[in-house]
Design a protein around this motif. Sequence first.
Motif, PDB file in Angstrom:
ATOM      1  N   ASN A  80       0.866  -1.030   0.076  1.00 13.22           N
ATOM      2  CA  ASN A  80      -0.046   0.042  -0.012  1.00 13.22           C
ATOM      3  C   ASN A  80       0.921   1.152  -0.101  1.00 13.22           C
ATOM      4  O   ASN A  80       0.709   2.306   0.805  1.00 13.22           O
ATOM      5  N   SER A  81       1.816   1.234  -0.934  1.00  9.53           N
ATOM      6  CA  SER A  81       2.896   2.468  -0.710  1.00  9.53           C
ATOM      7  C   SER A  81       2.147   3.733  -1.257  1.00  9.53           C
ATOM      8  O   SER A  81       1.479   3.639  -2.510  1.00  9.53           O
ATOM      9  N   PRO A  82       2.374   4.841  -0.797  1.00  7.53           N
ATOM     10  CA  PRO A  82       1.819   6.061  -1.447  1.00  7.53           C
ATOM     11  C   PRO A  82       2.463   6.661  -2.561  1.00  7.53           C
ATOM     12  O   PRO A  82       2.045   7.400  -3.132  1.00  7.53           O
ATOM     13  N   ASP A  83       3.621   5.883  -2.826  1.00  2.00           N
ATOM     14  CA  ASP A  83       4.424   6.377  -3.982  1.00  2.00           C
ATOM     15  C   ASP A  83       3.901   5.451  -5.353  1.00  2.00           C
ATOM     16  O   ASP A  83       4.406   5.797  -6.345  1.00  2.00           O
ATOM     17  N   THR A  84       2.693   4.644  -5.092  1.00  2.00           N
ATOM     18  CA  THR A  84       2.444   3.918  -6.306  1.00  2.00           C
ATOM     19  C   THR A  84       1.958   4.743  -7.564  1.00  2.00           C
ATOM     20  O   THR A  84       2.372   4.644  -8.593  1.00  2.00           O
ATOM     21  N   PRO A  85       0.987   5.804  -6.935  1.00  6.62           N
ATOM     22  CA  PRO A  85       0.534   6.529  -8.343  1.00  6.62           C
ATOM     23  C   PRO A  85       1.763   7.517  -9.158  1.00  6.62           C
ATOM     24  O   PRO A  85       1.797   7.507 -10.241  1.00  6.62           O
ATOM     25  N   ASN A  86       2.746   7.794  -8.348  1.00  7.10           N
ATOM     26  CA  ASN A  86       3.739   8.584  -8.824  1.00  7.10           C
ATOM     27  C   ASN A  86       4.508   7.486  -9.786  1.00  7.10           C
ATOM     28  O   ASN A  86       5.088   8.023 -10.681  1.00  7.10           O
ATOM     29  N   THR A  87       4.615   6.631  -9.185  1.00  8.44           N
ATOM     30  CA  THR A  87       5.459   5.243 -10.124  1.00  8.44           C
ATOM     31  C   THR A  87       4.793   4.968 -11.350  1.00  8.44           C
ATOM     32  O   THR A  87       5.339   4.961 -12.505  1.00  8.44           O
ATOM     33  N   ILE A  88       3.386   4.903 -11.254  1.00  7.55           N
ATOM     34  CA  ILE A  88       2.787   4.661 -12.391  1.00  7.55           C
ATOM     35  C   ILE A  88       2.933   5.680 -13.352  1.00  7.55           C
ATOM     36  O   ILE A  88       3.040   5.443 -14.711  1.00  7.55           O
ATOM     37  N   LEU A  89       2.879   6.896 -13.132  1.00  6.82           N
ATOM     38  CA  LEU A  89       3.073   8.131 -13.807  1.00  6.82           C
ATOM     39  C   LEU A  89       4.546   8.033 -14.601  1.00  6.82           C
ATOM     40  O   LEU A  89       4.772   8.299 -15.623  1.00  6.82           O
ATOM     41  N   LYS A  90       5.610   7.697 -13.807  1.00  5.24           N
ATOM     42  CA  LYS A  90       6.796   7.509 -14.442  1.00  5.24           C
ATOM     43  C   LYS A  90       6.864   6.609 -15.179  1.00  5.24           C
ATOM     44  O   LYS A  90       7.468   6.598 -16.358  1.00  5.24           O
ATOM     45  N   LEU A  91       6.103   5.300 -15.142  1.00  7.69           N
ATOM     46  CA  LEU A  91       6.311   4.107 -15.873  1.00  7.69           C
ATOM     47  C   LEU A  91       5.818   4.603 -17.224  1.00  7.69           C
ATOM     48  O   LEU A  91       5.713   4.178 -18.359  1.00  7.69           O
ATOM     49  N   SER A  92       4.601   5.400 -17.222  1.00 10.87           N
ATOM     50  CA  SER A  92       3.941   5.941 -18.365  1.00 10.87           C
ATOM     51  C   SER A  92       4.767   6.608 -19.363  1.00 10.87           C
ATOM     52  O   SER A  92       4.502   6.583 -20.380  1.00 10.87           O
ATOM     53  N   GLY A  93       5.565   7.568 -18.730  1.00  8.50           N
ATOM     54  CA  GLY A  93       6.574   8.109 -19.298  1.00  8.50           C
ATOM     55  C   GLY A  93       7.691   7.488 -19.962  1.00  8.50           C
ATOM     56  O   GLY A  93       8.040   7.525 -21.325  1.00  8.50           O
ATOM     57  N   MET A  94       8.014   6.224 -19.483  1.00  3.94           N
ATOM     58  CA  MET A  94       8.769   5.500 -19.837  1.00  3.94           C
ATOM     59  C   MET A  94       8.087   4.483 -21.146  1.00  3.94           C
ATOM     60  O   MET A  94       9.169   4.263 -22.116  1.00  3.94           O
ATOM     61  N   MET A  95       6.994   4.145 -20.928  1.00  7.57           N
ATOM     62  CA  MET A  95       6.367   3.735 -21.956  1.00  7.57           C
ATOM     63  C   MET A  95       6.399   4.225 -23.265  1.00  7.57           C
ATOM     64  O   MET A  95       6.457   3.770 -24.359  1.00  7.57           O
ATOM     65  N   ARG A  96       6.089   5.528 -23.113  1.00  9.20           N
ATOM     66  CA  ARG A  96       6.080   6.317 -24.295  1.00  9.20           C
ATOM     67  C   ARG A  96       7.392   6.452 -24.890  1.00  9.20           C
ATOM     68  O   ARG A  96       7.476   6.589 -26.314  1.00  9.20           O
ATOM     69  N   TYR A  97       8.591   6.468 -24.338  1.00  8.71           N
ATOM     70  CA  TYR A  97       9.911   6.551 -24.928  1.00  8.71           C
ATOM     71  C   TYR A  97       9.956   5.153 -25.554  1.00  8.71           C
ATOM     72  O   TYR A  97      10.560   5.105 -26.579  1.00  8.71           O
ATOM     73  N   LEU A  98       9.562   4.132 -24.961  1.00  5.96           N
ATOM     74  CA  LEU A  98       9.805   2.683 -25.539  1.00  5.96           C
ATOM     75  C   LEU A  98       8.919   2.468 -26.703  1.00  5.96           C
ATOM     76  O   LEU A  98       9.353   2.218 -27.715  1.00  5.96           O
ATOM     77  N   THR A  99       7.700   2.950 -26.820  1.00  3.25           N
ATOM     78  CA  THR A  99       6.983   2.779 -28.112  1.00  3.25           C
ATOM     79  C   THR A  99       7.044   3.908 -29.211  1.00  3.25           C
ATOM     80  O   THR A  99       6.960   3.482 -30.267  1.00  3.25           O
ATOM     81  N   ASP A 100       7.628   5.184 -28.934  1.00  5.63           N
ATOM     82  CA  ASP A 100       7.636   6.122 -29.760  1.00  5.63           C
ATOM     83  C   ASP A 100       9.130   6.434 -30.204  1.00  5.63           C
ATOM     84  O   ASP A 100       9.452   6.160 -31.448  1.00  5.63           O
ATOM     85  N   ASP A 101       9.843   6.918 -29.319  1.00  5.94           N
ATOM     86  CA  ASP A 101      11.206   7.489 -29.605  1.00  5.94           C
ATOM     87  C   ASP A 101      12.172   6.196 -29.856  1.00  5.94           C
ATOM     88  O   ASP A 101      13.052   6.414 -30.576  1.00  5.94           O
ATOM     89  N   ILE A 120      15.608   3.733 -12.622  1.00  2.00           N
ATOM     90  CA  ILE A 120      16.462   3.905 -11.154  1.00  2.00           C
ATOM     91  C   ILE A 120      15.585   4.525 -10.141  1.00  2.00           C
ATOM     92  O   ILE A 120      15.398   3.758  -9.106  1.00  2.00           O
ATOM     93  N   ALA A 121      14.800   5.444 -10.403  1.00  5.65           N
ATOM     94  CA  ALA A 121      13.790   5.955  -9.550  1.00  5.65           C
ATOM     95  C   ALA A 121      12.824   4.906  -9.059  1.00  5.65           C
ATOM     96  O   ALA A 121      12.349   4.869  -7.980  1.00  5.65           O
ATOM     97  N   ILE A 122      12.444   4.389 -10.052  1.00  6.86           N
ATOM     98  CA  ILE A 122      11.154   3.197  -9.777  1.00  6.86           C
ATOM     99  C   ILE A 122      11.997   2.237  -9.076  1.00  6.86           C
ATOM    100  O   ILE A 122      11.271   1.511  -7.974  1.00  6.86           O
ATOM    101  N   GLU A 123      13.156   1.525  -9.179  1.00  4.86           N
ATOM    102  CA  GLU A 123      13.779   0.716  -8.372  1.00  4.86           C
ATOM    103  C   GLU A 123      14.155   1.126  -7.048  1.00  4.86           C
ATOM    104  O   GLU A 123      13.879   0.317  -6.028  1.00  4.86           O
ATOM    105  N   LYS A 124      14.252   2.448  -6.940  1.00 13.02           N
ATOM    106  CA  LYS A 124      14.361   2.883  -5.557  1.00 13.02           C
ATOM    107  C   LYS A 124      13.222   2.902  -4.557  1.00 13.02           C
ATOM    108  O   LYS A 124      13.285   2.614  -3.440  1.00 13.02           O
ATOM    109  N   ILE A 125      12.035   3.178  -5.405  1.00 12.10           N
ATOM    110  CA  ILE A 125      10.951   3.116  -4.654  1.00 12.10           C
ATOM    111  C   ILE A 125      10.581   1.516  -4.123  1.00 12.10           C
ATOM    112  O   ILE A 125      10.046   1.382  -3.211  1.00 12.10           O
ATOM    113  N   ARG A 126      10.896   0.877  -5.181  1.00 15.88           N
ATOM    114  CA  ARG A 126      10.491  -0.676  -5.174  1.00 15.88           C
ATOM    115  C   ARG A 126      11.419  -1.396  -3.783  1.00 15.88           C
ATOM    116  O   ARG A 126      10.841  -1.832  -3.019  1.00 15.88           O
ATOM    117  N   PHE A 127      12.756  -0.923  -3.849  1.00 18.17           N
ATOM    118  CA  PHE A 127      13.676  -1.415  -2.722  1.00 18.17           C
ATOM    119  C   PHE A 127      13.705  -0.732  -1.457  1.00 18.17           C
ATOM    120  O   PHE A 127      14.093  -1.108  -0.538  1.00 18.17           O
TER     121      PHE A 127
END
Length: 242
Positions: A80-101, A120-127
Amino acid sequence: YRIHNEVLLDRSFDFSTEFIGKTFLFYFLIYFINRLDFFNRYKNLENELNQAKGQLLRNQLHPHFLFNAFNSLYSMSLKNSPDTPNTILKLSGMMRYLTDDSTNKRVKLTQELKFIEEYIAIEKIRFGDQATIKLSINGIAEGKNIEPLLLITLVENAFKHGFYINHQDAFVSINITCKNHIILFKVENSILDKQHFNITNRKGKGIESLKKRLALSYPKKHNLVLQHNNNIYSANLEINLG
């Protein structure tokens, strides 16, 4: 060669050799032009094939990346991490880079480094905050281009093996130095005795794919050194982007 009903053999020979010589030169020029056109078409075909191979190798990263990213989100949701929404937002930006750029042959080095920073920011939140994860970027990255998703393979491997178990001695250290047209990419991670794999397992699809991409995109312009010393695994990659 006839003049006033008189055949001059010496002039006939001169005329014949001149005619044969010009004919040979004409057909030689046609042959040369055809071979040059074939060579150009062959080079274009080879370049297109290399681009297709590079794109295929890049696409192999997407499922692996998504698997790790969703594992991170799953782990955070259980806590129940409070950082989950922010992580999803970061993941969204990374997915845009993967699919477009990442479909481009080259991207800005600043974009590639930003992708690594968000990963790395996502991994820091994870660990968690207690995890020893360091990232250092030195030098000027602006104005340089690089093959997309080339460096992330070494970062993924470091987290996969360095944090295989949550141990207080586990660490991942990433140092990036940009100097002129040279980029030095150094990744180190811990190798813990409790892990059930050995060092030969590191030679998986990710590293082999990286080697193939480097050979295609930077032939004779790169150097990759992988080492295992004192329970520390290090990967040193040098690329000439010029």
